[in-house]
Design a protein around this motif. Sequence first.
Motif, PDB file in Angstrom:
ATOM      1  N   VAL A  22      55.853 -10.514  37.672  1.00 35.47           N
ATOM      2  CA  VAL A  22      56.979  -9.863  36.994  1.00 35.47           C
ATOM      3  C   VAL A  22      57.660  -8.853  37.915  1.00 35.47           C
ATOM      4  N   ARG A 159      54.678 -16.358  28.257  1.00 36.56           N
ATOM      5  CA  ARG A 159      53.791 -15.516  27.463  1.00 36.56           C
ATOM      6  C   ARG A 159      53.328 -14.316  28.278  1.00 36.56           C
ATOM      7  N   ALA A 160      53.517 -13.126  27.712  1.00 39.15           N
ATOM      8  CA  ALA A 160      52.977 -11.898  28.284  1.00 39.15           C
ATOM      9  C   ALA A 160      51.795 -11.485  27.427  1.00 39.15           C
ATOM     10  N   LYS A 161      50.616 -11.388  28.034  1.00 39.87           N
ATOM     11  CA  LYS A 161      49.419 -11.035  27.289  1.00 39.87           C
ATOM     12  C   LYS A 161      49.231  -9.520  27.248  1.00 39.87           C
ATOM     13  N   GLY A 165      51.411  -7.942  23.593  1.00 39.71           N
ATOM     14  CA  GLY A 165      51.790  -9.255  24.090  1.00 39.71           C
ATOM     15  C   GLY A 165      52.871  -9.916  23.253  1.00 39.71           C
ATOM     16  N   GLY A 190      60.786  -4.821  29.473  1.00 34.61           N
ATOM     17  CA  GLY A 190      59.526  -4.470  30.106  1.00 34.61           C
ATOM     18  C   GLY A 190      58.788  -3.369  29.360  1.00 34.61           C
ATOM     19  N   VAL A 193      57.096  -4.373  25.978  1.00 36.07           N
ATOM     20  CA  VAL A 193      55.871  -5.158  26.075  1.00 36.07           C
ATOM     21  C   VAL A 193      54.801  -4.448  26.912  1.00 36.07           C
ATOM     22  N   LEU A 195      55.079  -4.045  30.259  1.00 35.33           N
ATOM     23  CA  LEU A 195      55.011  -4.704  31.558  1.00 35.33           C
ATOM     24  C   LEU A 195      55.388  -3.738  32.679  1.00 35.33           C
ATOM     25  N   ASP A 199      52.881  -7.199  37.475  1.00 37.72           N
ATOM     26  CA  ASP A 199      52.061  -7.821  36.437  1.00 37.72           C
ATOM     27  C   ASP A 199      52.254  -9.337  36.462  1.00 37.72           C
ATOM     28  N   THR A 200      51.333 -10.039  35.840  1.00 39.39           N
ATOM     29  CA  THR A 200      51.420 -11.492  35.766  1.00 39.39           C
ATOM     30  C   THR A 200      51.677 -11.943  34.343  1.00 39.39           C
ATOM     31  N   VAL A 201      52.648 -12.830  34.175  1.00 37.73           N
ATOM     32  CA  VAL A 201      52.900 -13.492  32.899  1.00 37.73           C
ATOM     33  C   VAL A 201      52.693 -14.990  33.109  1.00 37.73           C
TER      34      VAL A 201
END
Length: 215
Positions: A22, A159-161, A165, A190, A193, A195, A199-201
């Motif tokens: 991200v 999907r953002a965990k 999320g 950002g 959520v 973020l 970060d990784t989505v």
Amino acid sequence: MLKEDSPTQVNPEEITPIPVTVGISARHVHLTREDVDTLFGPGYELKKFKELSQPDQYACEETVTVVGPKGVIEKVRILGPERKQSQVELSISDCFKLGIKAPLRDSGDLSGSSSVTLVGPVGSVTIKEGAIIAARHIHMHTSDAEKYGLEDRDRIYVRAKGPRGIIFGDVLVRVSDKYKLEMHVDTDEGNAVGLRNGDTVYAYKIHGHISELVK
């Protein structure tokens, strides 16, 4: 592709997550050569401050003030290189402060977008159109697109965990041999959520039902 009348029939390849880094895109400005001259003086050359994650893109040392009908935002960073049309990328929160209703658009789609005034150390310029809220999107190198079976201008889910999320829908895929794999969202998205840069989505090719993503 998932059949609309069969939500339980899912191609396993479509629900295999594609990890994507991200990048949070803060408000910024792209300028034409003409507008650089107006704001900073004829022949002025913007100074590179730092390289950005996307190849050949960089932040400049220079900033401008963005002025709207109801407010101003100072020290908005200029990004290079110069463009054929000046563009101001804002968040919804920024638009509230300025008092404008900028449309949600893909970068570069500026026809009929909002007007703002830019103020530099030498002069000011009012762009008749060019202020937008940039739609979330994924930059993808051609090799990644081939690997994952995606094409330029596909729209997919991401999907953002985490504790806040969410599943982002209608995420535009932009493919070029000049891009590096990265998803861009603005500061409002950002922050909502939780973020942060780096970060990784997880992107999914699935175009139909998303029931499999929320298990």
